[in-house]
Design a protein around this motif. Structure first.
Motif, PDB file in Angstrom:
ATOM      1  N   ALA A 104      46.233  62.081  31.228  1.00 38.13           N
ATOM      2  CA  ALA A 104      45.771  63.396  31.653  1.00 38.13           C
ATOM      3  C   ALA A 104      44.258  63.506  31.675  1.00 38.13           C
ATOM      4  CB  ALA A 104      46.351  64.474  30.731  1.00 38.13           C
ATOM      5  N   ARG A 105      43.571  62.610  30.985  1.00 37.83           N
ATOM      6  CA  ARG A 105      42.113  62.690  30.933  1.00 37.83           C
ATOM      7  C   ARG A 105      41.436  61.885  32.031  1.00 37.83           C
ATOM      8  NH1 ARG A 105      41.394  61.892  24.350  1.00 37.83           N
ATOM      9  NH2 ARG A 105      42.616  63.719  23.736  1.00 37.83           N
ATOM     10  N   THR A 106      42.031  60.766  32.381  1.00 36.31           N
ATOM     11  CA  THR A 106      41.391  59.870  33.349  1.00 36.31           C
ATOM     12  C   THR A 106      42.112  59.800  34.680  1.00 36.31           C
ATOM     13  OG1 THR A 106      42.649  57.924  32.662  1.00 36.31           O
ATOM     14  CG2 THR A 106      40.632  58.422  31.431  1.00 36.31           C
ATOM     15  N   GLY A 107      43.380  60.147  34.711  1.00 40.84           N
ATOM     16  CA  GLY A 107      44.152  60.006  35.931  1.00 40.84           C
ATOM     17  C   GLY A 107      44.775  58.646  36.114  1.00 40.84           C
ATOM     18  N   LEU A 108      44.605  57.750  35.170  1.00 42.80           N
ATOM     19  CA  LEU A 108      45.197  56.415  35.280  1.00 42.80           C
ATOM     20  C   LEU A 108      46.715  56.531  35.285  1.00 42.80           C
ATOM     21  CD1 LEU A 108      44.962  53.293  35.198  1.00 42.80           C
ATOM     22  CD2 LEU A 108      45.065  53.482  32.710  1.00 42.80           C
ATOM     23  N   VAL A 109      47.342  56.031  36.343  1.00 45.58           N
ATOM     24  CA  VAL A 109      48.792  56.084  36.455  1.00 45.58           C
ATOM     25  C   VAL A 109      49.417  55.063  35.517  1.00 45.58           C
ATOM     26  CG1 VAL A 109      50.765  55.750  37.969  1.00 45.58           C
ATOM     27  CG2 VAL A 109      48.728  56.884  38.830  1.00 45.58           C
ATOM     28  N   LEU A 110      50.350  55.507  34.720  1.00 46.76           N
ATOM     29  CA  LEU A 110      51.018  54.640  33.764  1.00 46.76           C
ATOM     30  C   LEU A 110      52.382  54.184  34.260  1.00 46.76           C
ATOM     31  CD1 LEU A 110      50.145  56.733  30.588  1.00 46.76           C
ATOM     32  CD2 LEU A 110      48.937  54.743  31.495  1.00 46.76           C
ATOM     33  N   GLU A 111      53.028  55.029  35.045  1.00 55.96           N
ATOM     34  CA  GLU A 111      54.361  54.687  35.540  1.00 55.96           C
ATOM     35  C   GLU A 111      54.674  55.601  36.711  1.00 55.96           C
ATOM     36  OE1 GLU A 111      57.340  53.209  32.573  1.00 55.96           O
ATOM     37  OE2 GLU A 111      58.319  55.080  33.131  1.00 55.96           O
ATOM     38  N   ALA A 112      55.404  55.095  37.688  1.00 60.24           N
ATOM     39  CA  ALA A 112      55.713  55.901  38.868  1.00 60.24           C
ATOM     40  C   ALA A 112      56.919  55.353  39.590  1.00 60.24           C
ATOM     41  CB  ALA A 112      54.517  55.942  39.816  1.00 60.24           C
ATOM     42  N   SER A 113      57.581  56.239  40.330  1.00 60.55           N
ATOM     43  CA  SER A 113      58.692  55.847  41.182  1.00 60.55           C
ATOM     44  C   SER A 113      58.738  56.816  42.356  1.00 60.55           C
ATOM     45  CB  SER A 113      60.019  55.891  40.414  1.00 60.55           C
ATOM     46  OG  SER A 113      61.103  55.545  41.253  1.00 60.55           O
ATOM     47  N   ASP A 114      58.744  56.296  43.570  1.00 56.67           N
ATOM     48  CA  ASP A 114      58.689  57.130  44.780  1.00 56.67           C
ATOM     49  C   ASP A 114      57.602  58.190  44.643  1.00 56.67           C
ATOM     50  OD1 ASP A 114      60.475  55.918  46.473  1.00 56.67           O
ATOM     51  OD2 ASP A 114      62.198  57.083  45.805  1.00 56.67           O
ATOM     52  N   ALA A 115      56.452  57.750  44.203  1.00 57.31           N
ATOM     53  CA  ALA A 115      55.369  58.670  43.856  1.00 57.31           C
ATOM     54  C   ALA A 115      54.859  59.475  45.042  1.00 57.31           C
ATOM     55  CB  ALA A 115      54.213  57.882  43.236  1.00 57.31           C
ATOM     56  N   ASP A 116      54.853  58.875  46.228  1.00 57.16           N
ATOM     57  CA  ASP A 116      54.265  59.523  47.403  1.00 57.16           C
ATOM     58  C   ASP A 116      55.291  60.225  48.282  1.00 57.16           C
ATOM     59  OD1 ASP A 116      51.618  58.690  46.810  1.00 57.16           O
ATOM     60  OD2 ASP A 116      52.139  56.674  47.508  1.00 57.16           O
ATOM     61  N   LEU A 117      56.527  60.325  47.814  1.00 57.04           N
ATOM     62  CA  LEU A 117      57.579  60.958  48.608  1.00 57.04           C
ATOM     63  C   LEU A 117      57.494  62.474  48.481  1.00 57.04           C
ATOM     64  CD1 LEU A 117      60.243  60.707  50.258  1.00 57.04           C
ATOM     65  CD2 LEU A 117      61.451  60.761  48.056  1.00 57.04           C
ATOM     66  N   PRO A 118      57.231  63.211  49.565  1.00 58.61           N
ATOM     67  CA  PRO A 118      57.198  64.672  49.476  1.00 58.61           C
ATOM     68  C   PRO A 118      58.602  65.237  49.244  1.00 58.61           C
ATOM     69  CG  PRO A 118      56.016  63.882  51.426  1.00 58.61           C
ATOM     70  CD  PRO A 118      56.832  62.730  50.903  1.00 58.61           C
ATOM     71  N   LEU A 119      58.734  66.063  48.222  1.00 60.17           N
ATOM     72  CA  LEU A 119      60.005  66.697  47.875  1.00 60.17           C
ATOM     73  C   LEU A 119      59.775  68.181  47.588  1.00 60.17           C
ATOM     74  CD1 LEU A 119      61.482  63.948  45.516  1.00 60.17           C
ATOM     75  CD2 LEU A 119      62.486  64.702  47.689  1.00 60.17           C
ATOM     76  N   PRO A 120      60.826  69.003  47.621  1.00 58.43           N
ATOM     77  CA  PRO A 120      60.646  70.425  47.317  1.00 58.43           C
ATOM     78  C   PRO A 120      60.183  70.619  45.874  1.00 58.43           C
ATOM     79  CG  PRO A 120      62.755  70.053  48.418  1.00 58.43           C
ATOM     80  CD  PRO A 120      62.220  68.707  48.033  1.00 58.43           C
ATOM     81  N   PRO A 121      59.120  71.380  45.649  1.00 53.94           N
ATOM     82  CA  PRO A 121      58.639  71.590  44.281  1.00 53.94           C
ATOM     83  C   PRO A 121      59.370  72.697  43.540  1.00 53.94           C
ATOM     84  CG  PRO A 121      57.179  72.664  45.818  1.00 53.94           C
ATOM     85  CD  PRO A 121      58.219  71.951  46.649  1.00 53.94           C
ATOM     86  N   ALA A 122      60.193  73.494  44.260  1.00 52.97           N
ATOM     87  CA  ALA A 122      60.812  74.680  43.660  1.00 52.97           C
ATOM     88  C   ALA A 122      59.727  75.486  42.942  1.00 52.97           C
ATOM     89  CB  ALA A 122      61.962  74.275  42.744  1.00 52.97           C
ATOM     90  N   SER A 123      60.019  76.012  41.772  1.00 50.85           N
ATOM     91  CA  SER A 123      59.054  76.914  41.133  1.00 50.85           C
ATOM     92  C   SER A 123      57.846  76.222  40.526  1.00 50.85           C
ATOM     93  CB  SER A 123      59.758  77.748  40.056  1.00 50.85           C
ATOM     94  OG  SER A 123      60.447  78.828  40.641  1.00 50.85           O
TER      95      SER A 123
END
Length: 490
Positions: free
Chosen positions: A67-86
């Motif tokens: 949260a301080r640097t933005g370094l990604v630690l883990e991801a899956s389908d990170a760039d896939l646009p999906l509904p954010p709901a609330s």
């Protein structure tokens, strides 16, 4: 699904995010350098296995980052646009704070078009909304008392209501069933989140029914909406906008012994005027029936009510996920830039997020997340949390989500401040995790869009299989958070 490898975890940066985050002036102290991955000392199931075990269908996209640097630690389908709901309300909060300021207050005014003489306004009295999303019956009761204190006992002209401070929207999402209280109208004059309380109880072989605008201190009867009982089983409700009176029918077979339910209001200006008329009469200041006007008449303010500060309003919105509040504050922010429609306001918020956080996928159809057409990727949500969240003090607006282990004991070593989001077969969670001295930003989006689109109108309030699906999604979210706390908590 993206393969989770050590090489990906160590090198996976959200395109330029860490550089952008580090380029910002420090809020308290310089941000530390990105920490290398710490090898887990406890067992943690691979994220892919947790997703597969949930059996949700559709797609799952997630990102967890420092949260301080933005370094990604883990991801899956990170760039896939999906509904954010609330979770879209995260963006709305930041957007409103940026355009209006945390101390902004919404005003509701009583305007006299002529002087007060002999206790009467020599002209019209106008109830003028200022876009307040949290105006309540009790607030109007206090405003009526202020009117009486100003010496007003009546008017010679008309009682007008004006809601033009914000563009009018008949319903947040027209694809939703008509009777859902979380999908009301939005205007510049709102009351009780634009909901009316329908009450019924057994009376012999039939029922007594009514509509009121109850609050803590006042519970006036409502005349701008009414309900009649129909001798049928389905549909449960029907609605017709009769102009000055909103007409509901309810199926007798659905009423049971008695109860109450908040129904949406489609003419919030007339609803507020109706309630104020009753409250003013109780104060000894009778008024004629309210009339809506499209432009605000000139005159003198003789009484007014100011809302709480925007930051407090947003905190309540995030806690209770009130859609009408999100639409009102988002639209109020856009109006500052000359935007004149809700559709254009959604685009304006999308463009703002792209410009402020360097993201590409946001496409908001509204400000609340109720519309299933909105999209954003998990990667871009985390970018926004890292880049804009600290400056907007977003953590102070989010509610704490308390998780328990399998034995029912609280997970005291993990603190989660986040916003949830739920639509039919759509589930989202985004926010911050603190564990073992590490601060993480994350977003988890899950959506079975095809299954959502296939839900018939008759089941949209409670779709078959929807409750179990949402429960499995929440379990998966908790398992992912526990995994991240175990692997990345320092």
């Amino acid at each position: 699904m993206t393969r989770l490898t050590r090489r990906f975890i160590l090198t996976g940066m959200l395109g330029g995010l860490a550089g952008q985050a580090l380029a910002e002036a420090p809020m308290v102290s310089p941000r530390p350098k990105a920490r290398p991955l710490r090898v887990a000392t406890v067992s943690a199931a691979p994220a892919e296995d947790l997703i597969r075990a949930a059996g949700l269908g559709g797609r799952v996209g997630f990102v967890v980052a420092d949260a301080r640097t933005g370094l990604v630690l883990e991801a899956s389908d990170a760039d896939l646009p999906l509904p954010p709901a609330s979770t879209a309300k995260i963006i709305t909060s930041l957007y409103a704070l940026d355009h209006l300021g945390p101390g902004h207050r919404f005003g509701t005014r009583l305007i006299a078009t002529g002087p007060v003489s002999g206790g009467k306004v020599q002209g019209d009295l106008v109830l003028a909304g200022g876009g307040d999303p949290v105006l309540s019956t009790d607030d109007l009761g206090d405003l009526a008392a202020e009117l009486r204190k100003a010496g007003v006992t009546g008017i010679t002209g008309r009682f007008l209501v004006w809601g033009g401070a914000l563009p009018y929207l008949e319903a947040i999402d027209r694809s939703q069933p008509e009777w859902l209280g979380y999908n009301p109208a939005v205007s510049g004059l709102n009351l009780n989140f634009n909901r009316v309380n329908f009450v019924w109880k057994r009376a012999g072989s039939g029922y007594e029914v009514g509509m009121d605008a109850r609050d803590t201190r006042f519970a006036p009867q409502v005349y701008s909406a009414r309900v009649t009982i129909a001798d049928r089983s389905l549909p449960v409700y029907t609605y017709e906008n009769g102009g000055k009176v909103e007409e509901w029918t309810v199926a007798k077979g659905a009423l049971g012994k008695g109860g109450s339910r908040w129904l949406p209001v489609r003419r919030p200006d007339l609803y507020a005027g109706d309630v104020f008329q009753t409250l003013a009469r109780a104060q000894g200041a009778p008024l004629p029936a309210p009339e809506a006007v499209g432009s605000l008449p000139a005159g003198t303010v003789i009484a007014q009510h100011g809302s709480s500060e925007l930051r407090s309003i947003l905190r309540g919105m995030m806690k209770y996920s009130t859609n009408m509040t999100a639409e009102a504050v988002g639209m109020a922010a856009s109006v500052r830039s000359g935007v004149t429609s809700h559709v254009a306001s959604g685009r304006a918020m999308s463009d703002w997020a792209k410009a402020r956080a360097g993201v590409t996928t946001p496409r908001f159809a509204d400000h609340s997340g109720l519309a299933g057409a909105s999209r954003i990727s998990a990667a871009d949500m985390v970018r926004i949390l890292v880049k804009l969240g600290p400056g907007g003090q977003l953590g102070g607006l989010m509610k704490e989500i308390r998780y328990k282990d399998k034995a029912g004991k609280p997970l005291s070593h993990v603190q989660v401040l986040a916003k949830t989001g739920t639509l039919n077969f759509v589930s989202a969670l985004a926010g911050y995790v603190s564990a073992g001295g590490s601060d993480l930003a994350f977003a988890i989006f899950t959506g079975d869009i095809a299954r959502r689109d296939a839900v018939p109108d008759s089941q949209k309030e409670r779709p078959e299989g929807g409750k179990a699906w949402a429960r499995r999604s929440r379990q998966m979210q908790q398992q992912l958070i526990e995994r991240w706390a175990a692997v990345y908590g320092s």
